[in-house]
Design a protein around this motif. Structure first.
Motif, short mmCIF file in Angstrom:
data_model
loop_
_atom_site.label_atom_id
_atom_site.label_comp_id
_atom_site.label_asym_id
_atom_site.label_seq_id
_atom_site.Cartn_x
_atom_site.Cartn_y
_atom_site.Cartn_z
N ARG A 116 0.85 -1.18 0.00
CA ARG A 116 0.00 0.00 0.00
C ARG A 116 0.89 1.25 0.00
O ARG A 116 2.10 1.16 0.24
CB ARG A 116 -0.91 0.00 1.22
N LYS A 117 0.32 2.40 -0.27
CA LYS A 117 1.08 3.64 -0.21
C LYS A 117 1.28 4.01 1.26
O LYS A 117 0.33 4.27 1.98
CB LYS A 117 0.35 4.75 -0.95
N THR A 119 4.45 5.82 4.10
CA THR A 119 5.72 6.54 4.20
C THR A 119 6.39 6.26 5.53
O THR A 119 5.73 6.00 6.54
CB THR A 119 5.51 8.06 4.06
N PRO A 125 8.97 7.04 0.86
CA PRO A 125 7.95 6.01 0.67
C PRO A 125 8.49 4.63 1.04
O PRO A 125 9.69 4.37 0.90
CB PRO A 125 7.64 6.09 -0.83
N THR A 127 9.07 1.03 0.05
CA THR A 127 9.20 0.42 -1.27
C THR A 127 9.52 -1.06 -1.18
O THR A 127 9.84 -1.60 -0.11
CB THR A 127 10.33 1.10 -2.07
N ARG A 165 6.42 -0.79 -5.75
CA ARG A 165 5.64 -1.30 -4.63
C ARG A 165 5.17 -2.73 -4.84
O ARG A 165 4.17 -3.15 -4.27
CB ARG A 165 4.44 -0.38 -4.38
N TRP A 229 -0.43 5.71 7.53
CA TRP A 229 -1.33 5.23 6.49
C TRP A 229 -2.66 4.72 7.03
O TRP A 229 -3.68 4.75 6.33
CB TRP A 229 -0.64 4.13 5.66
#
Length: 524
Positions: A116-117, A119, A125, A127, A165, A229
């Motif tokens: 998922r996105k 940070t 981010p 990765t 991702r 998130w």
């Protein structure tokens, strides 16, 4: 710690880290509805404030390196700062966390994981490269990281990032329960190229709280991660305070010096439950309590003797006496209430006449056996004494032998014939793979059967969950009939909170996602 801010937390020493089966094997939101008194979700969540949580610690050697997390305090701090790809729900099934989705190929030996996105605290981010770096760090043969054995099915040399991702995990064999690997204890994701010194001085994770300060053996302070998130925590700050003695944790809670006290004993819970000063939270089915019979040596190499011992146990008396009633009876299988647990088998009851008959047929009418125990875990010495007296009624003489708290788990792994045992929550599949296969490294019952191993491989090669459950049921039925674990109970894990604390999950066993999950907790 002799900290004048917390005079009730003064104590005599530090709790040593446990190893083996009793270590953190040893992992809220939601809950009750009474806004006046419970620790559940009553009322509308409120932002702000600092929650102080008291845990037993590990002394000056404590670290914030999440891959070294072993004590409950270590894991609670790690899950505040870091995330895993998956984590365990209340039934010990794996649910997605940093991994938004996963998909296997037809042969179950390659898995595509999509992140998922999210940070890190420094804005970078999360990765695929961070994931592979983290797993390769854990798997380093020169290190003793907790999750190393759990990641063994992955061929990390062949696994690769297929996008920023996305990760393709190449496995050494079909693994239908691969999400359990992603949720493994200690399998936290750290930034690529993070070094050992970073973790205690400037740890950077993707978890709900950011690092503020850390004094090993004393305290750790974290602050809300606004860009988390899964939604920013309600609390402004979270402080972990070390208090090794249970009495110190309770006194600090009563004195208003902390708002959360981890690991209380049943006597304390009974003394304060319903009295209005503090709230008692019981996490059901958090720890299996058992006696281990070595199935590869006399007298327990005879299944009739093992069955006799199943029938000697008065489980209610053991739960009442050894756990002070803070638990429920077991039925000689691990994982009551967990995914794949077979709950349709008859509950075993004490039957001394049948036990005597089985012992007679086995030529063990006047059996004498040594039961190893230790003060290494709560209730062990009490359980040994109670079972000794129960066995005497069946004509069995048990000699209780006290072992060293420092070496008990290594001593009983290969030595002796009968011992006290416990385990924290883990998936039933993991319990089988780690403890009941011929090559399992913590096979305390010495259960070694090639046909049983083959059933496990069949389950791992079965894509259909219903079909997989049927294989696990066959395995559990066999263990119920002739296995080496006499599982007599499941203990509650007991917490104490201040009355103003809300959002502490009451249905999640220790070791699951929602245990010690402070991002969903708030103060009224």
């Amino acid at each position: 710690m002799n900290d004048e801010r917390f005079p009730a937390l003064r104590r005599r020493g530090f709790l040593a880290a446990t190893t083996g089966a009793a270590a953190l094997a040893l992992v809220g939101c939601g809950g009750g509805t009474d806004d006046k008194a419970d620790s559940g979700s009553g009322g509308t969540p409120k932002r702000g404030g600092r929650l102080r949580a008291a845990f037993a610690g590990g002394g000056a050697s404590e670290t914030l390196d999440p891959h070294l997390a072993n004590l409950f305090a270590d894991v609670a701090r790690a899950k505040a700062l870091y995330d895993k790809l998956a984590d365990y729900d209340a039934d010990l099934s794996a649910g997605p966390r940093l991994a938004a989705a996963w998909q296997a190929n037809k042969t179950l030996d390659r898995w595509q994981v999509t992140l998922r996105k999210a940070t890190f605290h420094d804005g970078r981010p999360v990765t695929a490269k961070d994931v592979l770096y983290s797993y390769r760090r854990i798997a380093d043969p020169k290190q003793a990281f907790r999750a190393k054995a759990s990641l063994e099915p992955i061929d990390l040399d062949a696994s690769r990032a297929t996008g920023g991702r996305t990760v393709e995990f190449v496995l050494k064999r079909p693994t239908a329960e691969f999400p359990n690997v992603l949720a493994a204890f200690g399998a936290y994701i750290v930034p690529e190229n993070a070094t050992g010194t970073d973790f205690d001085q400037r740890p950077v994770g993707s978890g709900p709280f950011r690092f503020v300060s850390f004094a090993p053996g004393r305290s750790a302070v974290f602050r809300r991660h606004e860009d988390y998130w899964d939604g920013a925590p309600y609390l402004d700050e979270l402080e972990f305070v070390v208090a090794n003695e249970e009495s110190a944790r309770v006194n600090a809670l009563l004195a208003g010096q902390v708002e959360y006290a981890h690991e209380l004993n049943p006597t304390t819970a009974r003394a304060h439950e319903g009295r209005g000063q503090i709230e008692i939270v019981r996490l059901r089915n958090s720890a299996m309590q058992a006696f281990c019979m070595k199935t590869d040596r006399p007298p327990f190499d005879d299944r009739r003797v093992r069955e006799a011992f199943f029938l000697i146990a008065d489980r209610k008396e053991l739960v009442d006496g050894a756990l002070s009633g803070a638990g429920e009876a077991g039925n000689d299988l691990f994982g009551k209430g967990y995914e794949y647990y077979v709950d349709g088998l008859p509950q075993r009851e004490q039957d001394l006449d049948r036990a005597r008959a089985l012992l007679k047929r086995a030529g063990a009418e006047k059996l004498k056996v040594t039961l190893d125990t230790s003060a290494v875990a709560a209730g062990f010495t009490e359980a040994a004494g109670i079972f000794r007296d129960q066995a005497a009624k069946a004509g069995v003489t048990i000699d209780v032998r006290m072992g060293s708290k420092d070496s008990y788990w290594s001593d009983i792994l290969d030595g002796g014939t009968l011992c006290c045992y416990r385990s924290g929550a883990m998936p039933i599949e993991a319990h089988i793979s780690q403890r009941l296969l011929t090559d399992s490294t913590t096979n305390a019952t010495r259960w070694r059967h090639k046909d049983f191993d083959a059933l496990y491989q069949q389950a791992q090669s079965t894509r259909d969950k219903t079909g997989r459950a049927a294989v696990y049921e066959r395995m559990q039925r066999r263990l119920y009939a002739e296995g080496g674990f006499l599982v007599w109970g499941f203990a509650d894990w007991i917490l104490g909170t201040a009355r103003k604390v809300r959002g502490v999950e009451t249905k999640a066993p220790a070791n699951t996602l929602d245990w010690a999950r402070f991002d969903k907790v708030w103060l009224t």
